[in-house]
Design an enzyme around this catalytic site. Structure first.
Site, PDB file in Angstrom:
ATOM      1  N   ASP A  46       4.273   1.028   8.853  1.00  0.00           N
ATOM      2  CA  ASP A  46       5.009   1.698   9.988  1.00  0.00           C
ATOM      3  C   ASP A  46       5.864   2.153   9.432  1.00  0.00           C
ATOM      4  O   ASP A  46       7.058   2.908  10.116  1.00  0.00           O
ATOM      5  CB  ASP A  46       5.485   0.500  11.465  1.00  0.00           C
ATOM      6  CG  ASP A  46       4.574   0.012  12.084  1.00  0.00           C
ATOM      7  OD1 ASP A  46       3.070  -0.026  11.814  1.00  0.00           O
ATOM      8  OD2 ASP A  46       4.374  -1.114  12.353  1.00  0.00           O
ATOM      9  N   ARG A  47       6.065   3.208   8.334  1.00  0.00           N
ATOM     10  CA  ARG A  47       6.398   4.202   7.469  1.00  0.00           C
ATOM     11  C   ARG A  47       5.846   5.097   7.923  1.00  0.00           C
ATOM     12  O   ARG A  47       6.463   5.841   6.493  1.00  0.00           O
ATOM     13  CB  ARG A  47       7.100   3.244   6.310  1.00  0.00           C
ATOM     14  CG  ARG A  47       7.550   2.564   6.521  1.00  0.00           C
ATOM     15  CD  ARG A  47       8.506   1.321   5.206  1.00  0.00           C
ATOM     16  NE  ARG A  47       9.381   0.490   5.717  1.00  0.00           N
ATOM     17  CZ  ARG A  47       8.749  -0.925   5.481  1.00  0.00           C
ATOM     18  NH1 ARG A  47       7.913  -1.084   5.177  1.00  0.00           N
ATOM     19  NH2 ARG A  47       9.659  -1.969   5.872  1.00  0.00           N
ATOM     20  N   GLU A  48       5.642   6.203   8.491  1.00  0.00           N
ATOM     21  CA  GLU A  48       4.907   6.864   8.081  1.00  0.00           C
ATOM     22  C   GLU A  48       5.320   8.655   8.672  1.00  0.00           C
ATOM     23  O   GLU A  48       6.908   8.546   8.735  1.00  0.00           O
ATOM     24  CB  GLU A  48       3.740   7.663   9.606  1.00  0.00           C
ATOM     25  CG  GLU A  48       2.924   6.259   9.518  1.00  0.00           C
ATOM     26  CD  GLU A  48       3.261   4.893  10.399  1.00  0.00           C
ATOM     27  OE1 GLU A  48       4.832   5.104  10.759  1.00  0.00           O
ATOM     28  OE2 GLU A  48       2.309   4.192  10.900  1.00  0.00           O
ATOM     29  N   GLU A  56      -2.403  10.781   3.031  1.00  0.00           N
ATOM     30  CA  GLU A  56      -3.821  10.476   4.365  1.00  0.00           C
ATOM     31  C   GLU A  56      -3.571  12.343   4.295  1.00  0.00           C
ATOM     32  O   GLU A  56      -2.688  13.265   4.949  1.00  0.00           O
ATOM     33  CB  GLU A  56      -3.680   9.806   5.280  1.00  0.00           C
ATOM     34  CG  GLU A  56      -3.655   8.100   5.258  1.00  0.00           C
ATOM     35  CD  GLU A  56      -4.110   7.248   6.157  1.00  0.00           C
ATOM     36  OE1 GLU A  56      -4.790   6.228   6.486  1.00  0.00           O
ATOM     37  OE2 GLU A  56      -2.723   7.522   7.238  1.00  0.00           O
ATOM     38  N   ASP A  88       0.511   5.678   0.524  1.00  0.00           N
ATOM     39  CA  ASP A  88      -0.745   6.246   1.000  1.00  0.00           C
ATOM     40  C   ASP A  88      -0.317   7.939   0.852  1.00  0.00           C
ATOM     41  O   ASP A  88       0.410   7.896   1.859  1.00  0.00           O
ATOM     42  CB  ASP A  88      -0.387   6.246   2.709  1.00  0.00           C
ATOM     43  CG  ASP A  88      -1.518   4.307   2.646  1.00  0.00           C
ATOM     44  OD1 ASP A  88      -2.136   3.820   1.677  1.00  0.00           O
ATOM     45  OD2 ASP A  88      -1.462   4.344   4.135  1.00  0.00           O
ATOM     46  N   THR A 121       2.070   9.984   4.653  1.00  0.00           N
ATOM     47  CA  THR A 121       2.485   9.230   3.930  1.00  0.00           C
ATOM     48  C   THR A 121       2.880   7.703   4.152  1.00  0.00           C
ATOM     49  O   THR A 121       3.433   8.029   6.124  1.00  0.00           O
ATOM     50  CB  THR A 121       3.799   9.744   3.029  1.00  0.00           C
ATOM     51  OG1 THR A 121       4.378   9.899   3.629  1.00  0.00           O
ATOM     52  CG2 THR A 121       3.097  11.365   2.345  1.00  0.00           C
ATOM     53  N   ASN A 122       2.493   6.846   4.155  1.00  0.00           N
ATOM     54  CA  ASN A 122       2.841   5.624   4.515  1.00  0.00           C
ATOM     55  C   ASN A 122       2.938   5.129   3.308  1.00  0.00           C
ATOM     56  O   ASN A 122       2.715   4.743   2.065  1.00  0.00           O
ATOM     57  CB  ASN A 122       1.763   5.632   5.729  1.00  0.00           C
ATOM     58  CG  ASN A 122       2.607   4.182   6.016  1.00  0.00           C
ATOM     59  OD1 ASN A 122       4.245   3.907   6.281  1.00  0.00           O
ATOM     60  ND2 ASN A 122       1.798   3.446   7.290  1.00  0.00           N
ATOM     61  N   ASP A 158     -10.707   9.605  16.710  1.00  0.00           N
ATOM     62  CA  ASP A 158      -9.478   8.991  17.700  1.00  0.00           C
ATOM     63  C   ASP A 158      -8.482   9.083  17.308  1.00  0.00           C
ATOM     64  O   ASP A 158      -7.136   9.256  17.793  1.00  0.00           O
ATOM     65  CB  ASP A 158      -9.621   7.264  18.383  1.00  0.00           C
ATOM     66  CG  ASP A 158      -9.530   6.574  16.349  1.00  0.00           C
ATOM     67  OD1 ASP A 158      -9.931   7.889  15.355  1.00  0.00           O
ATOM     68  OD2 ASP A 158      -9.461   5.767  16.549  1.00  0.00           O
ATOM     69  N   TRP A 159      -7.307   9.606  16.808  1.00  0.00           N
ATOM     70  CA  TRP A 159      -6.177   9.680  15.924  1.00  0.00           C
ATOM     71  C   TRP A 159      -5.776  11.138  15.060  1.00  0.00           C
ATOM     72  O   TRP A 159      -4.831  11.518  14.773  1.00  0.00           O
ATOM     73  CB  TRP A 159      -5.365   8.604  15.436  1.00  0.00           C
ATOM     74  CG  TRP A 159      -6.385   7.939  14.395  1.00  0.00           C
ATOM     75  CD1 TRP A 159      -7.335   7.482  13.803  1.00  0.00           C
ATOM     76  CD2 TRP A 159      -5.443   8.448  12.870  1.00  0.00           C
ATOM     77  NE1 TRP A 159      -7.564   7.470  12.153  1.00  0.00           N
ATOM     78  CE2 TRP A 159      -6.660   8.097  11.632  1.00  0.00           C
ATOM     79  CE3 TRP A 159      -4.267   9.507  12.682  1.00  0.00           C
ATOM     80  CZ2 TRP A 159      -6.040   7.890   9.962  1.00  0.00           C
ATOM     81  CZ3 TRP A 159      -4.135   9.552  10.702  1.00  0.00           C
ATOM     82  CH2 TRP A 159      -5.119   8.948  10.490  1.00  0.00           C
ATOM     83  N   ARG A 197      10.414   4.676  19.184  1.00  0.00           N
ATOM     84  CA  ARG A 197       9.297   3.632  18.166  1.00  0.00           C
ATOM     85  C   ARG A 197      10.662   2.793  17.569  1.00  0.00           C
ATOM     86  O   ARG A 197      10.309   0.978  17.447  1.00  0.00           O
ATOM     87  CB  ARG A 197       8.835   4.066  16.709  1.00  0.00           C
ATOM     88  CG  ARG A 197       7.262   4.270  17.712  1.00  0.00           C
ATOM     89  CD  ARG A 197       6.524   5.173  16.134  1.00  0.00           C
ATOM     90  NE  ARG A 197       5.865   3.837  15.645  1.00  0.00           N
ATOM     91  CZ  ARG A 197       5.709   3.951  14.037  1.00  0.00           C
ATOM     92  NH1 ARG A 197       5.662   5.335  13.589  1.00  0.00           N
ATOM     93  NH2 ARG A 197       5.332   3.561  13.020  1.00  0.00           N
ATOM     94  N   GLU A 251       0.629  -1.056  -0.365  1.00  0.00           N
ATOM     95  CA  GLU A 251       0.113   0.400   0.130  1.00  0.00           C
ATOM     96  C   GLU A 251       0.895   0.975   0.442  1.00  0.00           C
ATOM     97  O   GLU A 251       1.830   1.017   0.207  1.00  0.00           O
ATOM     98  CB  GLU A 251      -0.647  -0.038   1.651  1.00  0.00           C
ATOM     99  CG  GLU A 251      -2.359   1.327   1.350  1.00  0.00           C
ATOM    100  CD  GLU A 251      -2.662   1.132   2.432  1.00  0.00           C
ATOM    101  OE1 GLU A 251      -3.860   0.174   2.343  1.00  0.00           O
ATOM    102  OE2 GLU A 251      -3.435   1.823   3.557  1.00  0.00           O
TER     103      GLU A 251
END
Length: 313
Positions: A155-157, A132, A130, A146-147, A221-222, A301, A128
């Protein structure tokens, strides 16, 4: 598929005139950056004519909340307490370039997310890419996240505050994807580069075709300040607008040799083996001045940065 056709006619006259006008209106730093944008736009490849919505896309979620306008050349997406909505491409693609022009929700859009992404529509081995767009309180900058998911690993935001108000007018958002790298563009300015680092044992999406998707939905929520800012339903309905849908790529199913063809314009060395010097400078400008989060530097992280983080552009 289109061949690359750099626009060079009258470049010197146009570029010098517009750069001079920009300098008179903005600070030196902003004038420099906008001049880079002009340069990038003038040398952008000429692609195929943007399609109507129904040519390449279908509604996948809440057809009562998506309205075709301007003879099908644009659409309106609506979010209200009853539902969000979404659409997807009719085909999947393996490598190429996809772009849309989007006008985002104005005013108090906190808690909303408009997403534009590519997805392999698989589960454990999902690929995927992204975009957003995270809603904001009035007066605050819009944030684009982006991800990259490859072989089920995400988990590459990264997050960038846009340097303009994306709700005042349409702006182009594009994903370019070939065997060597993925580039996310905003108005032809690269904001993220993700390179193929399979030699470092980093997964890279090059086996599964992906469809093109977009959704408008509630994520209070985020989405805004980690969920601190909740959606204000008294402002509903919320509207986002899309137009100039453009997909250039190898459709699957399609000609078997297309994805591996080095003559595809998005694979050509003149186009996408590396950023041009102008693109590289504008890319660094965005990251220095507008990046607000990068997973590569998040030691909570990743105490040891992932191997792709040292690859550069």
């Amino acid at each position: 598929m289109a061949s690359i056709k750099p626009i060079i006619t009258r470049f010197s006259l146009i570029f010098n005139y517009k750069a001079t006008m920009v300098v008179s209106l903005f600070s030196a730093r902003n004038a420099f950056f906008i001049s880079l944008c002009l340069f990038a736009a003038l040398y952008r490849p000429v692609l195929s004519k943007p399609a109507k919505f129904a040519d390449d896309f279908r509604i996948t979620w809440s057809d009562t909340h998506i309205t075709q306008i301007d003879g099908g050349r644009a659409i309106q997406l609506k979010l209200d307490p009853s539902s969000g909505c979404g659409f997807a491409s009719k085909k999947q693609y393996l490598f190429g370039r996809v772009s849309m022009k989007i006008k985002l929700i104005p005013g108090d859009s906190a808690g909303t997310v408009a997403a534009f992404y590519m997805n392999s529509d698989t589960d454990s081995v999902r690929d995927e890419l992204d975009f957003e767009f995270l809603g904001n309180r009035s007066g605050q900058p819009y944030t684009v996240q982006t991800n990259v998911f490859a072989h089920g690993k995400g988990d590459r935001e990264q997050r960038v505050n846009l340097w303009f108000d994306p709700s005042r007018d349409f702006h182009e958002y594009a994903i370019s994807w070939n065997h060597l790298r993925i580039v996310f563009y905003v108005d032809n300015v690269p904001i993220r580069v993700y390179k193929n680092n399979e030699a470092r044992k980093v997964p890279y999406p090059r086996f599964q075709p992906m469809g093109v998707y977009s959704t408008l939905w509630e994520a209070d929520d985020w989405a805004t300040r980690g969920g601190i800012e909740q959606i204000n339903w008294s402002e509903a309905p919320f509207y986002a607008y899309y137009k100039d849908f453009d997909i250039e790529g190898c459709s699957v199913p399609g000609p078997a040799g297309c994805p591996a063809n080095p003559k595809n314009w998005w694979e050509g060395s003149a186009y996408h083996h590396q950023l041009t010097p102008v693109e590289a400078r504008s890319y660094r400008w965005v990251r220095v001045n507008h990046m607000i989060y990068d997973y590569c530097t998040d030691k909570s992280r990743f105490p040891v940065p992932p191997p792709e983080c040292s690859a550069g552009i």
